[in-house]
Scaffold this motif. Structure first.
Motif, short mmCIF file in Angstrom:
data_model
loop_
_atom_site.label_atom_id
_atom_site.label_comp_id
_atom_site.label_asym_id
_atom_site.label_seq_id
_atom_site.Cartn_x
_atom_site.Cartn_y
_atom_site.Cartn_z
N UNK A 36 0.76 -1.26 -0.01
CA UNK A 36 -0.09 0.03 -0.08
C UNK A 36 0.93 1.38 0.15
N UNK A 37 0.48 2.40 -0.92
CA UNK A 37 1.23 3.56 -1.08
C UNK A 37 0.82 4.08 0.53
N UNK A 38 1.42 4.50 1.31
CA UNK A 38 0.99 5.12 2.33
C UNK A 38 1.40 6.54 2.61
N UNK A 100 16.01 4.97 -6.08
CA UNK A 100 16.58 3.95 -5.32
C UNK A 100 15.17 3.23 -4.43
N UNK A 101 15.29 1.99 -3.89
CA UNK A 101 14.80 1.37 -2.97
C UNK A 101 15.31 1.26 -1.74
N UNK A 102 14.65 1.60 -0.45
CA UNK A 102 15.29 1.55 0.73
C UNK A 102 14.45 0.95 1.67
N UNK A 115 11.10 2.44 1.11
CA UNK A 115 11.12 4.06 0.66
C UNK A 115 11.52 3.94 -0.78
N UNK A 116 10.77 4.44 -1.42
CA UNK A 116 11.03 4.36 -2.97
C UNK A 116 11.38 5.96 -3.33
N UNK A 117 12.56 6.39 -3.55
CA UNK A 117 13.13 7.81 -4.07
C UNK A 117 13.12 7.80 -5.54
N UNK A 123 8.13 8.15 -1.97
CA UNK A 123 7.09 7.33 -1.69
C UNK A 123 7.49 6.25 -0.52
N UNK A 124 6.32 5.94 0.22
CA UNK A 124 6.44 5.03 1.47
C UNK A 124 5.31 4.04 0.98
N UNK A 125 5.95 2.63 0.84
CA UNK A 125 5.13 1.58 0.85
C UNK A 125 5.02 0.78 1.74
#
Length: 127
Positions: A36-38, A100-102, A115-117, A123-125
């Motif tokens: 879910x994109x929060x 980036x994916x973190x 965290x998708x930058x 974005x936070x999923x």
């Protein structure tokens, strides 16, 4: 396809290699695809307070598909929170932010977040 982006400004760092690299990256990609994109924001200062763990995995989101199988062509590294935040802020200020994916390195595997930058936003999923 060669990836020459090696997180030069992120120090200290520990490169993750082989099957472990693929496993970590594919887990992060799965959370982005199925989670879910929060949160979405265009300001890193509105985002950075969410970095709660002491250490993180960060992956250059560079994916190659062979049929339906995703293969990580970017690097995956382990970094401490302070150095990671400094690295991201440097990348933003010098127009060098990549995709980036973190994910935090935590003991509780039930709390999954990525965290998708990107250049467009942060974005936070979560699952």
């Amino acid at each position: 396809m060669k990836n020459y982006y090696a997180f030069e400004k992120l120090n200290p760092k520990e490169f993750i290699l082989g099957a472990e690299k693929q496993h970590i990256f594919l887990n992060m990609l799965d959370i982005v695809c199925k989670g879910n994109l929060t949160l979405f924001t265009q300001s890193f200062s509105n985002f950075v307070h969410l970095f709660q763990s002491d250490s993180f995995y960060i992956a250059h989101n560079l994916v190659f598909y062979k049929g339906k199988k995703a293969i990580c062509k970017g690097h995956v590294v382990k970094a401490l929170k302070t150095q990671l935040i400094d690295f991201i802020e440097y990348a933003i200020n010098h127009d060098d932010l990549r995709s980036f994916l973190i994910t935090p390195i935590i003991a509780n595997p039930n709390n999954k977040q990525v965290f998708y930058l990107t250049e467009e936003g942060f974005y936070l999923y979560e699952i």
